[in-house]
Design a protein around this motif. Sequence first.
Motif, PDB file in Angstrom:
ATOM      1  N   ASN A  83       0.812  -1.218   0.000  1.00 40.58           N
ATOM      2  CA  ASN A  83       0.000   0.000   0.000  1.00 40.58           C
ATOM      3  C   ASN A  83       0.845   1.266   0.000  1.00 40.58           C
ATOM      4  O   ASN A  83       0.629   2.160  -0.814  1.00 40.58           O
ATOM      5  CB  ASN A  83      -0.920  -0.021   1.230  1.00 40.58           C
ATOM      6  CG  ASN A  83      -1.844   1.178   1.246  1.00 40.58           C
ATOM      7  OD1 ASN A  83      -2.457   1.490   0.229  1.00 40.58           O
ATOM      8  ND2 ASN A  83      -1.924   1.845   2.380  1.00 40.58           N
ATOM      9  N   SER A 129      -1.712  -1.097   6.795  1.00 36.72           N
ATOM     10  CA  SER A 129      -2.150  -2.109   5.823  1.00 36.72           C
ATOM     11  C   SER A 129      -1.634  -3.497   6.228  1.00 36.72           C
ATOM     12  O   SER A 129      -0.587  -3.622   6.853  1.00 36.72           O
ATOM     13  CB  SER A 129      -1.617  -1.727   4.435  1.00 36.72           C
ATOM     14  OG  SER A 129      -1.673  -2.832   3.569  1.00 36.72           O
ATOM     15  N   GLU A 182      -1.122  -5.657   3.796  1.00 39.46           N
ATOM     16  CA  GLU A 182      -0.588  -6.172   2.521  1.00 39.46           C
ATOM     17  C   GLU A 182       0.937  -6.150   2.500  1.00 39.46           C
ATOM     18  O   GLU A 182       1.541  -5.463   1.676  1.00 39.46           O
ATOM     19  CB  GLU A 182      -1.095  -5.306   1.373  1.00 39.46           C
ATOM     20  CG  GLU A 182      -2.540  -5.536   1.013  1.00 39.46           C
ATOM     21  CD  GLU A 182      -2.913  -4.669  -0.172  1.00 39.46           C
ATOM     22  OE1 GLU A 182      -2.619  -5.053  -1.303  1.00 39.46           O
ATOM     23  OE2 GLU A 182      -3.461  -3.578   0.057  1.00 39.46           O
ATOM     24  N   TYR A 240       4.368  -7.907   1.629  1.00 37.22           N
ATOM     25  CA  TYR A 240       4.702  -8.963   0.666  1.00 37.22           C
ATOM     26  C   TYR A 240       6.199  -8.999   0.426  1.00 37.22           C
ATOM     27  O   TYR A 240       6.915  -8.038   0.713  1.00 37.22           O
ATOM     28  CB  TYR A 240       3.963  -8.735  -0.659  1.00 37.22           C
ATOM     29  CG  TYR A 240       4.564  -7.623  -1.488  1.00 37.22           C
ATOM     30  CD1 TYR A 240       4.379  -6.287  -1.149  1.00 37.22           C
ATOM     31  CD2 TYR A 240       5.356  -7.915  -2.606  1.00 37.22           C
ATOM     32  CE1 TYR A 240       4.953  -5.268  -1.889  1.00 37.22           C
ATOM     33  CE2 TYR A 240       5.936  -6.895  -3.351  1.00 37.22           C
ATOM     34  CZ  TYR A 240       5.723  -5.575  -2.995  1.00 37.22           C
ATOM     35  OH  TYR A 240       6.309  -4.582  -3.717  1.00 37.22           O
TER      36      TYR A 240
END
Length: 214
Positions: free
Chosen positions: A130, A153, A155, A157
């Motif tokens: 993000n 966030s 997210e 990764y």
Amino acid sequence: MNLILLGPPGSGKGTQSKILVKNRGMVQLSTGDMLREAVKAGSNIGKKVAGIMEAGELVTDDIVNALIEERLSKKNSGFIFDGYPRTLNQADLLDKQLTNANTRIDMVIELTVDIDQLIDRIVGRISCANCGAMYHITHQPPKKEGVCDACGSTELYQRKDDNEESFRTRLLEYYQKTAPLTGYYHRAGLLQYVSSIGSIEDIATRIGTTLDAG
Ligand code: AMP
């Protein structure tokens, strides 16, 4: 002030660029981020470059030159070039574009590293999809596992090219195609070296001192 950050993969160009954006209001131009966005969006360029990036090879000069050209047409100074230029051909084109825009590169900082530390930095690296904040699984994990400290966030990764095999290719590409740029910018009287060993804050302080002295 237009600044180029040079250095092998894992030397901290992205992390330090973000600190400069925050502290000095500069604009980060990361061709790697732009290409990853294209891959995520599934655009034609994204489809063309996905496999090349995953393998750790460089994409063609014309693709990245066009990305940079588009950004430079909107504004012409206050940039941190992060991961661009990566070949002499790219450096040459950047010079021409900046000259046409009546500006130039003011400083090039090469982040010097201990090669043995790079693999550890790369294979443990995670980023926030993000906001782009970066972490290291063991050395600098987010405060709450799986949650970005900066934007909340979940997210987080790992980049597909942050594995040992792609890293070795990226390092080879760096030494073959990008390292000659140090000679190019040294001859132009623009090159400074900053050690990228130590904490993120220490490295940021060294970069700040170098910029202020320049
Ligand atoms: P980075 O995020 O800078 O590590 O870049 C990730 C990958 O994007 C590289 O390994 C290349 O495949 C590609 N890439 C990014 N910038 C360039 C560039 N200036 N020239 C060629 N390929 C690039």
